[in-house]
Design a protein around this motif. Sequence first.
Motif, PDB file in Angstrom:
ATOM      1  N   LYS A  27       0.848  -1.183   0.000  1.00  0.00           N
ATOM      2  CA  LYS A  27       0.000   0.000   0.000  1.00  0.00           C
ATOM      3  C   LYS A  27       0.886   1.236   0.000  1.00  0.00           C
ATOM      4  N   GLY A  28       0.606   2.133  -0.898  1.00  0.00           N
ATOM      5  CA  GLY A  28       1.404   3.347  -0.999  1.00  0.00           C
ATOM      6  C   GLY A  28       1.154   4.280   0.165  1.00  0.00           C
ATOM      7  N   ARG A  29       2.177   4.964   0.553  1.00  0.00           N
ATOM      8  CA  ARG A  29       2.042   5.958   1.611  1.00  0.00           C
ATOM      9  C   ARG A  29       1.745   7.299   0.951  1.00  0.00           C
TER      10      ARG A  29
END
Length: 172
Positions: A84-86
Amino acid sequence: MTLETIELQTKAFADARAVLAERVRELDDELTRIKRQRLRGIKAAIATAAARQDELQAAIETGPALFEAPKTRTFHGIRVGYMKGRGALLWDDSAKVCTLIRRHLPDMADTLIKTTEKPLKGGLNTLSTAELRRIGVQAVELGECVVIKPVDSEIDKLVDALLASALEADAE
């Protein structure tokens, strides 16, 4: 103790320091030469690693189904896959954001705004003793102390640091 004795000891110290400075200078020259020799290879290795990283990223992007469960895998000490991208928080004007926080979220301002406030020694050094007293700052005079400080270059600063560390080692 006589002034002549101190002069002789000062010369002995200056001579020892000159030898040390020359050895440090030789080391620095040798390090510079080695860096020049290795720099081409390092730049080539950087370019190769960047190209391999781009190839790996493209391969991962073409096979997302390979990383559905688990999302990441580790091969040869490198973790690859998806995560999951920050997100990122961006703003153009910090002062405007702080003003809006104070207006719309006043109870949270202390936790959302960093405030750093401390006196600057450089500026305080320009004030008179009376002005310093008026703002609650004491000027402490240290009196006379022994000074052994050459007026030299960057290499000599390194020599001084080496001497200081040697003195600390002797003290321990």
